[in-house]
Write a protein that holds these residues in place. Structure first.
Motif, PDB file in Angstrom:
ATOM      1  N   LYS A 155       0.692  -1.207   0.078  1.00  0.00           N
ATOM      2  CA  LYS A 155       0.096   0.100  -0.120  1.00  0.00           C
ATOM      3  C   LYS A 155       0.818   1.567   0.112  1.00  0.00           C
ATOM      4  CE  LYS A 155      -4.239   2.010   2.274  1.00  0.00           C
ATOM      5  NZ  LYS A 155      -5.289   1.685   3.202  1.00  0.00           N
ATOM      6  N   ALA A 156       0.486   2.440  -0.678  1.00  0.00           N
ATOM      7  CA  ALA A 156       1.160   3.445  -0.605  1.00  0.00           C
ATOM      8  C   ALA A 156       0.283   4.695  -0.827  1.00  0.00           C
ATOM      9  CB  ALA A 156       2.056   3.457  -1.845  1.00  0.00           C
ATOM     10  N   GLY A 157       0.866   5.656  -0.345  1.00  0.00           N
ATOM     11  CA  GLY A 157       0.008   7.208  -0.067  1.00  0.00           C
ATOM     12  C   GLY A 157       1.038   7.941   0.250  1.00  0.00           C
ATOM     13  N   GLU A 158       0.556   9.524   0.463  1.00  0.00           N
ATOM     14  CA  GLU A 158       1.089  10.559   0.867  1.00  0.00           C
ATOM     15  C   GLU A 158       0.659  11.339   1.909  1.00  0.00           C
ATOM     16  OE1 GLU A 158       1.338  12.706  -2.838  1.00  0.00           O
ATOM     17  OE2 GLU A 158       0.074  14.207  -1.923  1.00  0.00           O
ATOM     18  N   MET A 159       1.540  11.841   2.774  1.00  0.00           N
ATOM     19  CA  MET A 159       1.049  12.614   3.767  1.00  0.00           C
ATOM     20  C   MET A 159       1.562  14.328   3.556  1.00  0.00           C
ATOM     21  SD  MET A 159       1.531   9.921   6.984  1.00  0.00           S
ATOM     22  CE  MET A 159       3.408   9.568   6.422  1.00  0.00           C
ATOM     23  N   ARG A 160       0.809  15.208   3.802  1.00  0.00           N
ATOM     24  CA  ARG A 160       1.481  16.464   3.973  1.00  0.00           C
ATOM     25  C   ARG A 160       1.409  17.265   5.102  1.00  0.00           C
ATOM     26  NH1 ARG A 160       2.031  18.366  -1.610  1.00  0.00           N
ATOM     27  NH2 ARG A 160       1.240  16.961  -3.104  1.00  0.00           N
ATOM     28  N   ALA A 161       2.313  18.565   4.985  1.00  0.00           N
ATOM     29  CA  ALA A 161       2.216  19.246   6.389  1.00  0.00           C
ATOM     30  C   ALA A 161       2.821  20.510   6.027  1.00  0.00           C
ATOM     31  CB  ALA A 161       3.134  18.731   7.315  1.00  0.00           C
ATOM     32  N   ALA A 162       1.929  21.669   6.448  1.00  0.00           N
ATOM     33  CA  ALA A 162       2.413  22.701   6.513  1.00  0.00           C
ATOM     34  C   ALA A 162       3.827  23.183   7.476  1.00  0.00           C
ATOM     35  CB  ALA A 162       1.458  23.954   6.771  1.00  0.00           C
ATOM     36  N   SER A 163       4.844  22.569   6.868  1.00  0.00           N
ATOM     37  CA  SER A 163       6.129  22.689   7.923  1.00  0.00           C
ATOM     38  C   SER A 163       7.323  22.550   7.044  1.00  0.00           C
ATOM     39  CB  SER A 163       5.881  21.300   8.809  1.00  0.00           C
ATOM     40  OG  SER A 163       7.307  21.039   9.247  1.00  0.00           O
ATOM     41  N   ASN A 164       8.379  23.061   7.514  1.00  0.00           N
ATOM     42  CA  ASN A 164       9.466  22.461   6.673  1.00  0.00           C
ATOM     43  C   ASN A 164       9.876  21.267   6.814  1.00  0.00           C
ATOM     44  OD1 ASN A 164      13.044  22.386   7.189  1.00  0.00           O
ATOM     45  ND2 ASN A 164      12.417  23.866   5.905  1.00  0.00           N
ATOM     46  N   TRP A 165      10.360  20.658   5.696  1.00  0.00           N
ATOM     47  CA  TRP A 165      10.685  19.133   5.571  1.00  0.00           C
ATOM     48  C   TRP A 165      11.790  18.809   6.578  1.00  0.00           C
ATOM     49  CZ3 TRP A 165      15.362  16.479   4.001  1.00  0.00           C
ATOM     50  CH2 TRP A 165      16.498  17.436   3.861  1.00  0.00           C
ATOM     51  N   LYS A 166      12.483  19.707   7.033  1.00  0.00           N
ATOM     52  CA  LYS A 166      13.606  19.242   7.946  1.00  0.00           C
ATOM     53  C   LYS A 166      13.002  19.008   9.502  1.00  0.00           C
ATOM     54  CE  LYS A 166      16.667  22.291   7.133  1.00  0.00           C
ATOM     55  NZ  LYS A 166      17.525  23.133   7.160  1.00  0.00           N
ATOM     56  N   PHE A 167      11.894  19.907   9.538  1.00  0.00           N
ATOM     57  CA  PHE A 167      11.383  19.922  11.011  1.00  0.00           C
ATOM     58  C   PHE A 167      10.649  18.674  11.088  1.00  0.00           C
ATOM     59  CE2 PHE A 167       8.545  21.178  14.392  1.00  0.00           C
ATOM     60  CZ  PHE A 167       9.421  22.217  14.996  1.00  0.00           C
ATOM     61  N   ALA A 168       9.908  18.246  10.045  1.00  0.00           N
ATOM     62  CA  ALA A 168       9.146  16.940   9.982  1.00  0.00           C
ATOM     63  C   ALA A 168      10.062  15.764  10.064  1.00  0.00           C
ATOM     64  CB  ALA A 168       8.307  16.777   8.788  1.00  0.00           C
ATOM     65  N   LEU A 169      11.200  16.000   9.462  1.00  0.00           N
ATOM     66  CA  LEU A 169      12.296  14.625   9.551  1.00  0.00           C
ATOM     67  C   LEU A 169      12.815  14.487  10.830  1.00  0.00           C
ATOM     68  CD1 LEU A 169      13.906  12.753   7.989  1.00  0.00           C
ATOM     69  CD2 LEU A 169      15.634  14.649   7.600  1.00  0.00           C
ATOM     70  N   ASP A 170      12.715  15.528  11.675  1.00  0.00           N
ATOM     71  CA  ASP A 170      13.271  15.335  12.924  1.00  0.00           C
ATOM     72  C   ASP A 170      12.224  14.700  13.926  1.00  0.00           C
ATOM     73  OD1 ASP A 170      15.325  17.266  12.750  1.00  0.00           O
ATOM     74  OD2 ASP A 170      14.258  19.039  13.393  1.00  0.00           O
ATOM     75  N   THR A 171      11.158  14.491  13.607  1.00  0.00           N
ATOM     76  CA  THR A 171      10.223  13.611  14.377  1.00  0.00           C
ATOM     77  C   THR A 171      10.580  12.040  14.220  1.00  0.00           C
ATOM     78  OG1 THR A 171       8.497  13.351  12.624  1.00  0.00           O
ATOM     79  CG2 THR A 171       8.494  15.396  14.241  1.00  0.00           C
ATOM     80  N   TYR A 172      11.205  11.597  13.340  1.00  0.00           N
ATOM     81  CA  TYR A 172      11.703  10.231  13.030  1.00  0.00           C
ATOM     82  C   TYR A 172      12.956  10.024  13.792  1.00  0.00           C
ATOM     83  CZ  TYR A 172       8.433  10.461   9.225  1.00  0.00           C
ATOM     84  OH  TYR A 172       7.256  10.748   8.350  1.00  0.00           O
ATOM     85  N   GLY A 173      13.338  10.796  14.544  1.00  0.00           N
ATOM     86  CA  GLY A 173      14.955  10.337  14.892  1.00  0.00           C
ATOM     87  C   GLY A 173      15.152  10.475  16.246  1.00  0.00           C
ATOM     88  N   GLU A 174      13.909  10.613  17.169  1.00  0.00           N
ATOM     89  CA  GLU A 174      14.256  10.332  18.737  1.00  0.00           C
ATOM     90  C   GLU A 174      12.828   9.855  19.230  1.00  0.00           C
ATOM     91  OE1 GLU A 174      12.102  12.538  20.567  1.00  0.00           O
ATOM     92  OE2 GLU A 174      11.549  13.994  19.222  1.00  0.00           O
ATOM     93  N   GLY A 175      13.051   9.329  20.582  1.00  0.00           N
ATOM     94  CA  GLY A 175      11.846   8.658  21.215  1.00  0.00           C
ATOM     95  C   GLY A 175      11.669   9.315  22.637  1.00  0.00           C
ATOM     96  N   TYR A 176      12.051  10.440  22.304  1.00  0.00           N
ATOM     97  CA  TYR A 176      12.110  11.312  23.705  1.00  0.00           C
ATOM     98  C   TYR A 176      10.619  12.063  23.566  1.00  0.00           C
ATOM     99  CZ  TYR A 176      13.283  15.487  26.679  1.00  0.00           C
ATOM    100  OH  TYR A 176      13.624  16.429  27.543  1.00  0.00           O
ATOM    101  N   HIS A 177       9.850  11.670  22.561  1.00  0.00           N
ATOM    102  CA  HIS A 177       8.578  12.289  22.707  1.00  0.00           C
ATOM    103  C   HIS A 177       7.300  11.340  22.701  1.00  0.00           C
ATOM    104  CE1 HIS A 177       9.075  11.160  18.586  1.00  0.00           C
ATOM    105  NE2 HIS A 177       7.867  10.954  18.480  1.00  0.00           N
ATOM    106  N   PHE A 178       7.857  10.103  22.918  1.00  0.00           N
ATOM    107  CA  PHE A 178       6.917   8.929  23.048  1.00  0.00           C
ATOM    108  C   PHE A 178       5.922   8.976  24.103  1.00  0.00           C
ATOM    109  CE2 PHE A 178       9.748   5.480  20.754  1.00  0.00           C
ATOM    110  CZ  PHE A 178       9.536   6.235  19.665  1.00  0.00           C
ATOM    111  N   ALA A 179       6.299   9.305  25.386  1.00  0.00           N
ATOM    112  CA  ALA A 179       5.313   9.235  26.438  1.00  0.00           C
ATOM    113  C   ALA A 179       4.347  10.254  26.411  1.00  0.00           C
ATOM    114  CB  ALA A 179       6.038   9.201  27.426  1.00  0.00           C
TER     115      ALA A 179
END
Length: 401
Positions: free
Chosen positions: A208-232
């Motif tokens: 399955k494939a699709g796309e997700m958009r955000a009114a954000s800078n691409w690097k700011f969105a990329l940052d969310t994939y790199g840490e688990g500090y926000h999980f809780a």
């Protein structure tokens, strides 16, 4: 189709890597620790908002200098299959030739510039909808109506404009600019090469494939994939239930990395001898510079899924799109397995779009309103983020303030 070296036992390597990550996860779980950088890292709001830096990223990261993931081999497994790659603003069509080779071209008729392919329907030819010029799967002009009007121009000189394209261990890379100097993928991957090769992505079947958009800078969105500090906090009802907050196993491979987020079962392992530990499937978040995340996960032991996120900037610093796809790593095993992979896609898309990307969009609004020198502090526990930003800055030749 290029695939992994059959002489190498990648499955055995994955088992070894999985145990090594499991060992480090258990140690962190027992001690309540995480892999960390030597200290915090201070970034600046302007790293995300500066239009000059944004233009440099588009030019050096998405303008043809760097190989970008266009898809996996089984997205176009058969002769005549095609992929469209348009996320950087340069319309490109990738064709699987009769010889099995994937080749990329500008998706543009060499007559008057009309777009040749508008979907991924398989065919043995590309015929221009404007004047019916026809091209074969190797890009050669094979049909020229009214040839008398083009006297003096040999058909051999009117083929499609090629774009650098490399298929490596199940991954299709393109450099989206006509005339771009082809990059050796081995040089691009460096020490990350075996970590990607062992995934055997040439066996992965698209589900399955699709796309997700955000009114954000691409690097700011990329940052969310790199840490688990926000999980809780951000994912309290999902991954925060199953995984430790602020705990990771991190490995850097040049500009690329792998990061694992220990789940809460790791704590029980610390009190057991390794001989009694269960065997776990290899997994983790793999960052392929500059914009691709490959997540290897399991539904249950022996039955997994592969998710690929490709993040692209929009026309302005505050726009981005993520191309998201899920695959069955060694093919779909059953209708139930397909349904489970589809569920993994839907669940992930829901969490990312309604939680991570909402935070990214809200944060972008604040960044855009802030002074460019406003400090953005990455903790030592957010080690992956600092290294990603350093690698991007180094590649575009603009130091981080």
């Amino acid at each position: 189709m290029a695939d992994a070296d059959p002489g190498l036992n990648w499955a055995a390597r994955r088992r070894q890597q999985a145990r090594a990550i499991q060992r480090r996860s258990a140690a962190h779980a027992a001690a309540g620790t995480t892999d960390m950088a030597p200290g915090p890292f201070v970034n600046r709001a302007g790293t995300y908002t500066d239009p000059v830096r944004f233009a440099a990223e588009q030019r050096h990261l998405f303008g043809g200098d760097v190989p970008l993931v266009a898809g996996l081999s089984n997205d176009m497994p058969n002769p005549g299959d095609r992929l469209l790659f348009e996320e950087t603003g340069v319309p490109i069509v990738i064709l699987r030739g009769k010889d099995g080779v994937a080749r990329a071209f500008l998706n543009m008729c060499t007559h008057r510039g009309a777009k040749l392919a508008t979907d991924c329907t398989s065919s043995a030819r590309l015929t221009c909808p404007f004047h019916a010029w026809t091209f074969d799967l190797a890009g050669a002009l094979v049909g020229l109506p009214g040839a008398r009007g083009f006297a003096g121009h040999a058909k051999a000189d009117l083929g499609l404009v090629p774009v650098a394209c490399t298929e490596w261990h199940g991954i299709i890379f393109v450099q989206p600019r006509a005339g771009a100097t082809p990059v050796m993928i081995e040089d691009h991957l460096g020490s990350f090469l075996p970590e990607l090769a062992q995934l055997e992505l040439g066996k992965a079947e698209p589900v399955k494939a699709g796309e997700m958009r955000a009114a954000s800078n691409w690097k700011f969105a990329l940052d969310t994939y790199g840490e688990g500090y926000h999980f809780a906090t951000l994912h309290a009802s999902t991954i925060g239930q199953t995984h430790f907050n602020d705990m990771c196993v991190y490995d850097k491979f040049g500009p690329h990395h792998r990061v694992g987020f220990p789940d809460k079962t790791a704590l029980a392992l610390a009190s057991l001898p390794e001989s009694e530990w269960p065997e776990v499937d290899y997994g983790g978040v793999h960052y392929l510079f500059p914009n691709t995340i490959l997540f290897i996960g399991s539904i249950e032991p022996g039955k997994g899924f592969t998710q690929i996120f490709r993040l692209f900037p929009g026309k302005t610093p505050g726009e981005m799109v993520t191309k998201f796809a899920v695959y069955a790593p060694t093919g779909v095993q059953s209708d139930q397995h397909r349904a489970e992979c589809e569920f993994a896609f839907d669940a992930t898309a829901r969490v990312v779009s309604t939680e991570d990307y909402v935070i990214a969009a809200n944060g972008w609004t604040n960044m855009a309103a802030a002074d460019p020198m406003t400090p953005i502090i990455f903790g030592a526990n957010e080690i992956a983020l600092a290294n990603v930003h350093r690698a991007i800055a180094d590649r575009i030749g603009m130091a981080l303030d």
